[in-house]
Design an enzyme around this catalytic site. Structure first.
Site, PDB file in Angstrom:
ATOM      1  N   PHE A 133       8.567   9.693   3.160  1.00  0.00           N
ATOM      2  CA  PHE A 133       8.429   9.463   4.602  1.00  0.00           C
ATOM      3  C   PHE A 133       8.519   7.959   4.902  1.00  0.00           C
ATOM      4  O   PHE A 133       9.292   7.532   5.757  1.00  0.00           O
ATOM      5  CB  PHE A 133       7.119  10.068   5.124  1.00  0.00           C
ATOM      6  CG  PHE A 133       6.855   9.738   6.565  1.00  0.00           C
ATOM      7  CD1 PHE A 133       7.819   9.959   7.534  1.00  0.00           C
ATOM      8  CD2 PHE A 133       5.641   9.192   6.954  1.00  0.00           C
ATOM      9  CE1 PHE A 133       7.592   9.631   8.871  1.00  0.00           C
ATOM     10  CE2 PHE A 133       5.401   8.866   8.283  1.00  0.00           C
ATOM     11  CZ  PHE A 133       6.375   9.082   9.239  1.00  0.00           C
ATOM     12  N   LEU A 152      -2.547   8.154  -3.018  1.00  0.00           N
ATOM     13  CA  LEU A 152      -2.148   7.094  -2.084  1.00  0.00           C
ATOM     14  C   LEU A 152      -1.280   7.627  -0.949  1.00  0.00           C
ATOM     15  O   LEU A 152      -0.920   6.870  -0.051  1.00  0.00           O
ATOM     16  CB  LEU A 152      -1.338   6.006  -2.833  1.00  0.00           C
ATOM     17  CG  LEU A 152      -2.112   4.880  -3.513  1.00  0.00           C
ATOM     18  CD1 LEU A 152      -3.039   5.397  -4.593  1.00  0.00           C
ATOM     19  CD2 LEU A 152      -1.137   3.875  -4.107  1.00  0.00           C
ATOM     20  N   TYR A 206      -5.183   8.024  11.883  1.00  0.00           N
ATOM     21  CA  TYR A 206      -5.290   7.366  10.581  1.00  0.00           C
ATOM     22  C   TYR A 206      -6.753   7.154  10.198  1.00  0.00           C
ATOM     23  O   TYR A 206      -7.204   7.578   9.133  1.00  0.00           O
ATOM     24  CB  TYR A 206      -4.559   6.025  10.657  1.00  0.00           C
ATOM     25  CG  TYR A 206      -4.500   5.250   9.361  1.00  0.00           C
ATOM     26  CD1 TYR A 206      -3.682   5.662   8.312  1.00  0.00           C
ATOM     27  CD2 TYR A 206      -5.247   4.082   9.199  1.00  0.00           C
ATOM     28  CE1 TYR A 206      -3.609   4.918   7.133  1.00  0.00           C
ATOM     29  CE2 TYR A 206      -5.176   3.345   8.026  1.00  0.00           C
ATOM     30  CZ  TYR A 206      -4.353   3.766   6.990  1.00  0.00           C
ATOM     31  OH  TYR A 206      -4.281   3.039   5.828  1.00  0.00           O
ATOM     32  N   LYS A 222      -8.702   9.325   7.365  1.00  0.00           N
ATOM     33  CA  LYS A 222      -9.214   8.679   6.152  1.00  0.00           C
ATOM     34  C   LYS A 222     -10.727   8.868   6.035  1.00  0.00           C
ATOM     35  O   LYS A 222     -11.264   8.993   4.927  1.00  0.00           O
ATOM     36  CB  LYS A 222      -8.880   7.180   6.174  1.00  0.00           C
ATOM     37  CG  LYS A 222      -7.402   6.870   5.978  1.00  0.00           C
ATOM     38  CD  LYS A 222      -6.989   7.029   4.523  1.00  0.00           C
ATOM     39  CE  LYS A 222      -5.576   6.529   4.282  1.00  0.00           C
ATOM     40  NZ  LYS A 222      -5.151   6.637   2.879  1.00  0.00           N
ATOM     41  N   ARG A 271       4.142  -4.289   9.971  1.00  0.00           N
ATOM     42  CA  ARG A 271       2.910  -4.974   9.583  1.00  0.00           C
ATOM     43  C   ARG A 271       3.120  -6.487   9.695  1.00  0.00           C
ATOM     44  O   ARG A 271       4.238  -6.986   9.615  1.00  0.00           O
ATOM     45  CB  ARG A 271       2.481  -4.562   8.171  1.00  0.00           C
ATOM     46  CG  ARG A 271       1.829  -3.189   8.221  1.00  0.00           C
ATOM     47  CD  ARG A 271       1.226  -2.776   6.917  1.00  0.00           C
ATOM     48  NE  ARG A 271       2.160  -2.060   6.093  1.00  0.00           N
ATOM     49  CZ  ARG A 271       1.814  -1.371   5.015  1.00  0.00           C
ATOM     50  NH1 ARG A 271       0.563  -1.311   4.639  1.00  0.00           N
ATOM     51  NH2 ARG A 271       2.728  -0.735   4.310  1.00  0.00           N
TER      52      ARG A 271
END
Ligand code: NAD
Ligand code: UDP
Ligand code: UDP
Length: 317
Positions: free
Chosen positions: A40, A77, A149, A153, A190
């Site tokens: 992805f 991960l 997210y 998590k 980012r």
């Protein structure tokens, strides 16, 4: 005394930025790696150099579906990590964290494998405590754009600790703070990758807000060392444990450093701050120092040097 080599290790999200470095490092330690990824956000380019390695195997698979393999350790991960990627399909992001955790925990339970979760400093949300320690419960918006997210998590951490209490599963939970280095996706939005790519292309450097928000940046090699120490620590070391570099910088300082180190003529422009963007973030890593004898060793300048060299190469500049 740690013993490495000959373990079968599953790395989910192994074709991603951090996962690719982890696979390489584990191969160097003599381990046998099964890298699982649905591509992805990760790419085969990140692991192309490993594909011919006799102890490396790649499987295209989505962790939201069950997986039946035999392994000794699992590093989980798999999950998009940059805001633009995890907000692209937020429902899938939550499913990846939650269903992915259930499947990998079920796999660990059946195979009696030790399982490591790549959790995140985002579980602290926009923190009211500074720096953040592991016993801080966080300040998270449950319904905002980052929630898929953050809450995914957080729920994964809940599942890890319930499997630990209910099934006696050996777990390791790392809360990772902003990490950077080669193999970051150039378009993942980012801050480190954005600024470097913008500086190398001579484009404007996009600082969101006033640039006075802070982050603490860890070079990927330091982080991977922390992962391996945590995974191979005694079973009572479950975490959650912060892994990150405590050196804190404002986003404007980062922009200026990148411009200086690339010798770029780019100038800083200011754009609106995204909703729920945390104001300050810095890990307290006392626990990692004490229990794992771990701390980062790569300075921001050294790490940026290597990351800039990587982006120069892939952008063919
Ligand atoms: P990344 O996006 O480069 O890597 C994630 C990998 O997971 C990709 O290869 C992607 O294709 C794969 N993936 C996504 N959904 C999947 C699914 N359903 N099934 C199988 N594979 C799937 O991100 P990264 O920076 O390498 O992050 C790795 C992990 O570390 C993530 O879990 C992330 O949440 C965590 N983390 C990263 C940072 C950071 O600063 N990089 C900070 C905190 C936590
Ligand atoms: N699972 C898996 N691989 C395995 C074992 C289990 O993917 O080797 C998945 C399976 O889909 C299951 C989930 O993990 O739904 C949780 O497994 P667990 O044994 O904890 O619970 P249950 O099977 O009772 O739902
Ligand atoms: N940021 C920025 N310009 C960019 C990308 C990000 O100013 O081009 C800011 C962003 O608003 C945040 C910080 O840099 O305050 C870190 O953003 P990133 O997406 O890297 O990570 P996170 O917000 O998850 O820490």
């Amino acid at each position: 005394m740690l013993r490495y080599g000959n373990k079968k290790i599953l790395v989910t999200g192994g074709a991603g930025f951090i996962g690719s470095h982890l696979c390489e490092r584990l191969l160097d330690l003599g381990e046998d790696i099964l890298c699982v990824d649905n591509f992805f956000t990760g790419t085969k380019d990140n692991i192309a150099h490993l594909l011919t390695h006799p102890r490396f195997e790649l499987m295209r698979h989505d962790v939201t579906f069950p997986l039946y393999v035999e392994v000794d350790q699992i590093y989980n991960l798999a999950c998009p990590a940059s805001p633009i990627h995890y907000q692209f399909d937020p429902v899938q992001t939550t499913k990846t964290s939650v269903h992915g955790a259930i499947n990998m925990l079920g796999l660990a339970k059946r195979t009696k494998a030790t399982i490591f979760q790549a959790s995140t400093s985002e579980v602290y949300g926009d923190p009211e405590q500074h720096p953040q320690k592991e016993d801080y419960w966080g300040h998270v918006n449950p319904i905002g754009p980052r929630s898929c997210y953050d809450e995914g998590k957080r729920c994964a951490e809940t599942l890890f600790f319930d499997y630990y209490r209910q099934h006696d599963l050996p777990i390791r939970v790392a809360r990772i703070f902003n990490t950077y280095g080669p193999n970051m996706h150039p378009a993942d939005g980012r801050v480190v990758s954005n600024f470097i790519v913008q500086a190398l292309k001579g484009d404007n450097i996009t600082v969101y807000g006033k640039g006075d928000q802070t982050r603490s940046f860890c070079y990927v090699d330091d982080l991977v060392e922390g992962f391996i120490r945590l995974m191979n620590a005694p079973n009572e070391v479950t975490g959650p444990i912060n892994l990150g570099n405590p050196s804190e910088f404002t986003i404007l300082q980062l922009a200026e450093l990148v411009i200086c180190m690339t010798g770029s003529s780019s100038r800083v422009i200011y754009e609106p701050l995204p909703q729920d963007d945390p104001v300050r973030r810095q890990p307290d890593i006392s626990l990692a120092r004490e229990t794992l004898n771990w701390q980062p060793t790569v300075t921001l300048e050294e790490g940026l040097q290597k990351t800039i060299a990587y982006f120069k190469k892939i952008l063919e500049l």
